[in-house]
Write an enzyme that holds these catalytic residues in place. Structure first.
Site, PDB file in Angstrom:
ATOM      1  N   ALA A 177       0.729  -1.108  -0.044  1.00  0.00           N
ATOM      2  CA  ALA A 177       0.164   0.050  -0.178  1.00  0.00           C
ATOM      3  C   ALA A 177       1.034   1.261  -0.085  1.00  0.00           C
ATOM      4  CB  ALA A 177      -0.732  -0.040   1.220  1.00  0.00           C
ATOM      5  N   GLY A 184       0.543  -4.784   0.986  1.00  0.00           N
ATOM      6  CA  GLY A 184      -0.895  -4.691   0.237  1.00  0.00           C
ATOM      7  C   GLY A 184      -0.903  -5.345  -1.193  1.00  0.00           C
ATOM      8  N   GLU A 220      -1.287  -8.903  -0.506  1.00  0.00           N
ATOM      9  CA  GLU A 220      -2.757  -9.035  -0.399  1.00  0.00           C
ATOM     10  C   GLU A 220      -3.437  -8.946  -1.666  1.00  0.00           C
ATOM     11  OE1 GLU A 220      -2.781  -6.020   2.571  1.00  0.00           O
ATOM     12  OE2 GLU A 220      -3.555  -7.448   4.204  1.00  0.00           O
ATOM     13  N   GLU A 262       4.963  -5.269   6.902  1.00  0.00           N
ATOM     14  CA  GLU A 262       4.334  -4.065   7.713  1.00  0.00           C
ATOM     15  C   GLU A 262       4.812  -4.026   9.131  1.00  0.00           C
ATOM     16  OE1 GLU A 262       2.897  -6.253   5.373  1.00  0.00           O
ATOM     17  OE2 GLU A 262       1.004  -5.325   4.624  1.00  0.00           O
TER      18      GLU A 262
HETATM   19  C1  HXC Z   1       5.051   4.154  -1.326  1.00  0.00           C
HETATM   20  C2  HXC Z   1       7.040   3.152  -2.281  1.00  0.00           C
HETATM   21  C3  HXC Z   1       6.525   1.978  -1.639  1.00  0.00           C
HETATM   22  C4  HXC Z   1       5.274   2.101  -0.856  1.00  0.00           C
HETATM   23  C5  HXC Z   1       8.213   1.659  -2.967  1.00  0.00           C
HETATM   24  N1  HXC Z   1       8.043   2.861  -3.051  1.00  0.00           N
HETATM   25  N2  HXC Z   1       7.370   1.089  -2.001  1.00  0.00           N
HETATM   26  N3  HXC Z   1       6.208   4.246  -2.114  1.00  0.00           N
HETATM   27  N4  HXC Z   1       4.720   3.174  -0.566  1.00  0.00           N
HETATM   28  N5  HXC Z   1       4.983   0.797  -0.312  1.00  0.00           N
HETATM   29  C6  HXC Z   1       8.748   4.005  -3.616  1.00  0.00           C
HETATM   30  C7  HXC Z   1      10.045   4.583  -2.781  1.00  0.00           C
HETATM   31  O1  HXC Z   1       9.920   5.281  -2.042  1.00  0.00           O
HETATM   32  C8  HXC Z   1      10.918   5.015  -4.103  1.00  0.00           C
HETATM   33  O2  HXC Z   1      10.430   6.270  -4.661  1.00  0.00           O
HETATM   34  C9  HXC Z   1      10.475   4.191  -5.362  1.00  0.00           C
HETATM   35  O3  HXC Z   1       9.382   3.529  -4.974  1.00  0.00           O
HETATM   36  C10 HXC Z   1      11.757   2.908  -5.589  1.00  0.00           C
HETATM   37  O4  HXC Z   1      11.687   2.217  -4.270  1.00  0.00           O
HETATM   38  P1  HXC Z   1      13.328   1.876  -3.784  1.00  0.00           P
HETATM   39  O5  HXC Z   1      13.106   1.986  -2.278  1.00  0.00           O
HETATM   40  O6  HXC Z   1      14.028   3.102  -4.062  1.00  0.00           O
HETATM   41  O7  HXC Z   1      13.553   0.631  -4.638  1.00  0.00           O
HETATM   42  P2  HXC Z   1      14.630  -0.316  -3.698  1.00  0.00           P
HETATM   43  O8  HXC Z   1      15.903   0.237  -3.094  1.00  0.00           O
HETATM   44  O9  HXC Z   1      14.942  -1.490  -5.008  1.00  0.00           O
HETATM   45  O10 HXC Z   1      13.698  -1.203  -2.663  1.00  0.00           O
HETATM   46  C11 HXC Z   1      12.489  -1.774  -2.948  1.00  0.00           C
HETATM   47  C12 HXC Z   1      11.971  -2.052  -1.666  1.00  0.00           C
HETATM   48  C13 HXC Z   1      11.519  -0.978  -0.890  1.00  0.00           C
HETATM   49  C14 HXC Z   1      12.510  -3.280  -0.980  1.00  0.00           C
HETATM   50  C15 HXC Z   1      10.477  -2.740  -2.412  1.00  0.00           C
HETATM   51  O11 HXC Z   1      10.887   0.136  -1.867  1.00  0.00           O
HETATM   52  C16 HXC Z   1      10.257  -0.917   0.126  1.00  0.00           C
HETATM   53  O12 HXC Z   1      10.689  -1.701   1.237  1.00  0.00           O
HETATM   54  N6  HXC Z   1       9.253  -0.598   0.059  1.00  0.00           N
HETATM   55  C17 HXC Z   1       8.049  -0.489   1.020  1.00  0.00           C
HETATM   56  C18 HXC Z   1       7.789  -1.974   0.955  1.00  0.00           C
HETATM   57  C19 HXC Z   1       6.599  -2.087   2.200  1.00  0.00           C
HETATM   58  O13 HXC Z   1       7.043  -1.773   3.363  1.00  0.00           O
HETATM   59  N7  HXC Z   1       5.401  -2.349   1.686  1.00  0.00           N
HETATM   60  C20 HXC Z   1       4.164  -2.473   2.665  1.00  0.00           C
HETATM   61  C21 HXC Z   1       3.690  -1.265   2.771  1.00  0.00           C
HETATM   62  S1  HXC Z   1       2.105  -1.065   4.149  1.00  0.00           S
HETATM   63  P3  HXC Z   1      11.481   7.542  -4.666  1.00  0.00           P
HETATM   64  O14 HXC Z   1      10.510   8.642  -4.791  1.00  0.00           O
HETATM   65  O15 HXC Z   1      12.397   7.650  -3.656  1.00  0.00           O
HETATM   66  O16 HXC Z   1      11.997   7.172  -5.998  1.00  0.00           O
HETATM   67  C22 HXC Z   1       1.136  -2.014   3.126  1.00  0.00           C
HETATM   68  C23 HXC Z   1      -0.131  -2.217   4.244  1.00  0.00           C
HETATM   69  C24 HXC Z   1      -1.384  -2.814   3.461  1.00  0.00           C
HETATM   70  O17 HXC Z   1       1.290  -2.782   2.283  1.00  0.00           O
HETATM   71  C25 HXC Z   1      -2.658  -2.268   4.249  1.00  0.00           C
HETATM   72  C26 HXC Z   1      -3.944  -2.799   3.514  1.00  0.00           C
HETATM   73  C27 HXC Z   1      -4.041  -2.176   2.059  1.00  0.00           C
END
Ligand code: HXC
Length: 245
Positions: free
Chosen positions: A53, A96, A99, A119
């Site tokens: 998400a 998400g 999911e 998460e």
């Molecule tokens: C917003 C995101 C994002 C996310 C990545 N990006 N995931 N933005 N929400 N979930 C953005 C980054 O900020 C970055 O933007 C660009 O995408 C590229 O990501 P990088 O981190 O630079 O890439 P990389 O180093 O290859 O790392 C990939 C990654 C990492 C390991 C997947 O991006 C990451 O850890 N993302 C978050 C994963 C996460 O925690 N997901 C769960 C979210 S909570 P910029 O602008 O810097 O280029 C959730 C709750 C669900 O899903 C609830 C129900 C709906």
């Protein structure tokens, strides 16, 4: 005919914001009503299926925002789409995004796909079915491990645990997914539909309740033209011509 939905915010690894969920839902519901569409294929774009998400959207929100926006109503509707949803996952399928993949009925993944629920590292937990669907798929012990560690797991491990159907080379992911979707699309649509309906009930119902439910769907198919056609064609030793009625 197949319906295609492709996630398209590649700059943020297809982070799923609320607008995107409602667009996915609108596309799914449209295709669900469109008679010519027999199966839906959902895929990512760029480096990911979806990395979760949209954290930017949620970061400053409070519980009252969630209650007021009632965003999970859209997720609930994704789960009651009647047509087959076949997912093609490559790259990250996290939070998400994972999911959303778990809403699919069948999942094909590229060898580079990574699944996980990070998460916990953000001080939250899955909210769109992750704890429930993963546990029902792989059992309490493994689910707890995946959810507590927040680690990413390769496609092959997800396949070994029964989360996904097949792992394929990245360059043939769409082709293989389409091939499978077309195979399902050629089956009598009412059978496909009521099989999905019955299998999903098996997840919630007791065996007894599920079998009563299955029986009603079995009876219902005997009111269809395709049942008459399918059985007559067998007796007449010819190929059936299914119409979806
Ligand atoms: C917003 C995101 C994002 C996310 C990545 N990006 N995931 N933005 N929400 N979930 C953005 C980054 O900020 C970055 O933007 C660009 O995408 C590229 O990501 P990088 O981190 O630079 O890439 P990389 O180093 O290859 O790392 C990939 C990654 C990492 C390991 C997947 O991006 C990451 O850890 N993302 C978050 C994963 C996460 O925690 N997901 C769960 C979210 S909570 P910029 O602008 O810097 O280029 C959730 C709750 C669900 O899903 C609830 C129900 C709906």
């Amino acid at each position: 005919m197949l319906g295609f939905v492709r996630l398209n915010r590649p700059k943020v690894l297809n982070a799923i914001n609320r607008e995107m969920v409602s667009e996915i839902l609108a596309a799914f519901e449209y295709m669900d009503r469109e008679e010519n569409v027999r199966a839906i294929v959902l895929s990512g774009n760029g480096r990911a299926f979806a990395a979760g998400a949209d954290i930017d959207e949620m970061a400053d929100e409070g519980s009252i925002d969630f209650e007021r926006l009632n965003q999970f109503a859209d997720w609930d509707r994704l789960a009651v789409v009647k047509k087959p949803i076949i997912g093609a996952v490559h790259g990250f399928a996290l939070g998400g995004g994972f999911e959303l993949a778990l809403v699919c009925d069948i999942l094909f993944a590229a060898e580079d796909a990574k699944f996980g629920f990070p998460e916990v590292n953000l001080g939250v937990m899955p909210g769109a079915g992750g704890t429930q669907r993963l546990t029902k798929l792989i059992g309490k012990t493994k689910a707890m491990e995946w959810l507590w560690t927040g680690e990413m797991h390769p496609a092959q491990e997800a396949c070994d645990l029964g989360i996904i159907n097949r792992v394929v080379a990245p360059e043939v992911l769409m082709e293989e997914t389409k091939k499978f979707a077309l195979q399902v699309a050629q089956k009598p649509p009412l059978s496909v539909r009521l099989i999905k309906d019955s299998v999903l009930k098996a997840i919630d119902y007791s065996l007894y309740e599920g079998m009563q439910y299955e029986r009603k769907n079995f009876y219902l198919l005997f009111s269809s033209e395709d049942q008459k056609e399918g059985m007559r064609a067998f007796v007449e030793k010819r190929r059936p011509d299914f119409k979806g009625r």
